[in-house]
Write an enzyme that holds these catalytic residues in place. Structure first.
Site, PDB file in Angstrom:
ATOM      1  N   GLY A  73       0.830  -1.213   0.000  1.00  0.00           N
ATOM      2  CA  GLY A  73       0.000   0.000   0.000  1.00  0.00           C
ATOM      3  C   GLY A  73       0.859   1.255   0.000  1.00  0.00           C
ATOM      4  CE  LYS A  74       4.463   2.412   5.683  1.00  0.00           C
ATOM      5  NZ  LYS A  74       5.696   2.385   6.484  1.00  0.00           N
ATOM      6  CG  ASP A 130       8.139   3.933  11.691  1.00  0.00           C
ATOM      7  OD1 ASP A 130       7.762   2.837  11.243  1.00  0.00           O
ATOM      8  OD2 ASP A 130       8.213   4.162  12.914  1.00  0.00           O
ATOM      9  CG  PHE A 155      -2.374   0.695   2.918  1.00  0.00           C
ATOM     10  CD1 PHE A 155      -2.244   1.816   2.113  1.00  0.00           C
ATOM     11  CD2 PHE A 155      -1.520   0.556   4.017  1.00  0.00           C
ATOM     12  CE1 PHE A 155      -1.283   2.783   2.393  1.00  0.00           C
ATOM     13  CE2 PHE A 155      -0.545   1.521   4.292  1.00  0.00           C
ATOM     14  CZ  PHE A 155      -0.431   2.630   3.480  1.00  0.00           C
ATOM     15  CE1 TYR A 205      -5.309   0.030  13.291  1.00  0.00           C
ATOM     16  CE2 TYR A 205      -3.179   0.217  12.197  1.00  0.00           C
ATOM     17  CZ  TYR A 205      -3.965  -0.306  13.198  1.00  0.00           C
ATOM     18  OH  TYR A 205      -3.429  -1.180  14.118  1.00  0.00           O
ATOM     19  CE  LYS A 240      -3.727   7.210   2.822  1.00  0.00           C
ATOM     20  NZ  LYS A 240      -3.235   5.860   2.992  1.00  0.00           N
ATOM     21  CG  HIS A 289      -0.304  10.011   7.212  1.00  0.00           C
ATOM     22  ND1 HIS A 289      -1.623   9.942   6.831  1.00  0.00           N
ATOM     23  CD2 HIS A 289       0.192   8.764   7.041  1.00  0.00           C
ATOM     24  CE1 HIS A 289      -1.901   8.696   6.479  1.00  0.00           C
ATOM     25  NE2 HIS A 289      -0.823   7.961   6.584  1.00  0.00           N
TER      26      HIS A 289
HETATM   27  P1  ITT Z   1       7.405  -0.963   6.214  1.00  0.00           P
HETATM   28  O1  ITT Z   1       8.004  -0.810   7.595  1.00  0.00           O
HETATM   29  O2  ITT Z   1       8.035  -2.064   5.423  1.00  0.00           O
HETATM   30  O3  ITT Z   1       7.334   0.319   5.455  1.00  0.00           O
HETATM   31  P2  ITT Z   1       4.945  -1.383   7.680  1.00  0.00           P
HETATM   32  O4  ITT Z   1       3.550  -1.722   7.263  1.00  0.00           O
HETATM   33  O5  ITT Z   1       5.546  -2.233   8.783  1.00  0.00           O
HETATM   34  O6  ITT Z   1       5.866  -1.422   6.376  1.00  0.00           O
HETATM   35  P3  ITT Z   1       4.948   0.842   9.505  1.00  0.00           P
HETATM   36  O7  ITT Z   1       5.955   0.264  10.436  1.00  0.00           O
HETATM   37  O8  ITT Z   1       5.069   2.301   9.230  1.00  0.00           O
HETATM   38  O9  ITT Z   1       5.013   0.122   8.088  1.00  0.00           O
HETATM   39  O10 ITT Z   1       3.539   0.393  10.036  1.00  0.00           O
HETATM   40  C1  ITT Z   1       2.519   1.219  10.169  1.00  0.00           C
HETATM   41  C2  ITT Z   1       1.202   0.514  10.366  1.00  0.00           C
HETATM   42  O11 ITT Z   1       0.229   1.498  10.085  1.00  0.00           O
HETATM   43  C3  ITT Z   1       0.893  -0.655   9.426  1.00  0.00           C
HETATM   44  O12 ITT Z   1      -0.009  -1.522  10.067  1.00  0.00           O
HETATM   45  C4  ITT Z   1       0.217   0.004   8.249  1.00  0.00           C
HETATM   46  O13 ITT Z   1      -0.714  -0.868   7.636  1.00  0.00           O
HETATM   47  C5  ITT Z   1      -0.467   1.193   8.915  1.00  0.00           C
HETATM   48  N1  ITT Z   1      -0.401   2.347   8.007  1.00  0.00           N
HETATM   49  C6  ITT Z   1       0.720   2.972   7.561  1.00  0.00           C
HETATM   50  N2  ITT Z   1       0.401   3.975   6.721  1.00  0.00           N
HETATM   51  C7  ITT Z   1      -0.947   3.980   6.650  1.00  0.00           C
HETATM   52  C8  ITT Z   1      -1.867   4.753   5.934  1.00  0.00           C
HETATM   53  O14 ITT Z   1      -1.477   5.716   5.097  1.00  0.00           O
HETATM   54  N3  ITT Z   1      -3.164   4.487   6.086  1.00  0.00           N
HETATM   55  C9  ITT Z   1      -3.580   3.510   6.915  1.00  0.00           C
HETATM   56  N4  ITT Z   1      -2.779   2.710   7.613  1.00  0.00           N
HETATM   57  C10 ITT Z   1      -1.457   2.939   7.486  1.00  0.00           C
END
Ligand code: ITT
Length: 206
Positions: free
Chosen positions: A11-12, A70, A157, A159, A180, A185
């Site tokens: 998603g990111k 992050d 994706f 939340y 979005k 953020h």
């Molecule tokens: P990487 O570290 O590999 O980038 P990750 O999913 O572990 O992937 P994070 O540590 O930043 O990334 O985790 C953040 C959590 O928040 C994770 O469960 C994501 O699904 C959620 N998240 C991150 N960005 C979001 C967004 O824009 N909208 C909704 N949920 C998000």
């Protein structure tokens, strides 16, 4: 200019591809450079430190200029939970749908009705330069609230189905991707990072 997008979250990755599309750069994923299986443990206590750590590890492993983010989710009525580790909220081994369910349940248990669900996403993007290890970090914040129930749409994706940004009635999942990316953020942080990347590219250090 080649830029590695250091995330294992699809998603990111998709959002970064759209957010950085205007740059004169080739964007590479971890899979593109054979690092698809490299998971970086996140155990620092700030978003900055975790983002910088991911960017540095992937940059050292690839020899490429690398960007990583992050992201934290802070819900006022829950004393700031899920906080800087939203991917772990509710305990190990849960699906994202289960984590969202835990969040809604915690708010219901706290008696947080319609007017008491203030929340914000925060995203720190770190850029690490190969060889020098030089780091740049930027932070984007998106204020909003947690929905009373999941509101699914075409996109988003994590939340997104339970997060409604300020100024809107729809969740991030229901809003068009372009909206979005404009207000989120990550979108806000990416706008600052794009300016940094243009500056680097103009100075010949990119
Ligand atoms: P990487 O570290 O590999 O980038 P990750 O999913 O572990 O992937 P994070 O540590 O930043 O990334 O985790 C953040 C959590 O928040 C994770 O469960 C994501 O699904 C959620 N998240 C991150 N960005 C979001 C967004 O824009 N909208 C909704 N949920 C998000």
């Amino acid at each position: 200019m080649d830029i590695l997008i250091g995330t294992s979250n699809p998603g990111k990755l998709g959002e970064f591809e759209a957010l950085l599309a205007g740059l004169d750069a080739r964007l590479l994923s971890l899979r593109d450079v054979g690092l698809g299986g490299l998971d970086v443990p996140e155990d620092a206590t700030t978003l900055e430190a975790n983002a910088a750590h991911k960017a540095r590890v992937y940059s050292e492993a690839s020899g490429l200029m690398t960007l990583a983010d992050d992201t934290g989710l802070f819900v006022e009525a829950l004393g700031g939970a899920p906080g800087i580790y939203p991917a772990r909220y509710g305990g190990p081994g849960l699906t994202m749908a289960e984590r969202r369910g835990k969040l809604l349940a915690a708010l219901a248990e706290a008696g947080a009705g319609e007017g008491a669900r203030t929340a914000r996403f925060e995203c720190v993007i770190a850029l690490c330069q190969p060889h020098t290890g030089e780091l740049i970090t930027v932070r984007g914040i998106c204020p909003g609230r947690i929905a009373l129930e999941e509101a699914h749409g075409e996109g988003g994706f994590g939340y997104d189905p339970v997060f409604i940004p300020d100024g809107y009635r729809e969740s991030f999942s229901q809003l068009p991707e372009a909206v979005k990316n404009q207000i989120s953020h990550r979108g806000r942080a990416a706008q600052m990072m794009v300016a940094e990347l243009r500056r680097l590219s103009a100075s010949g250090s990119g």
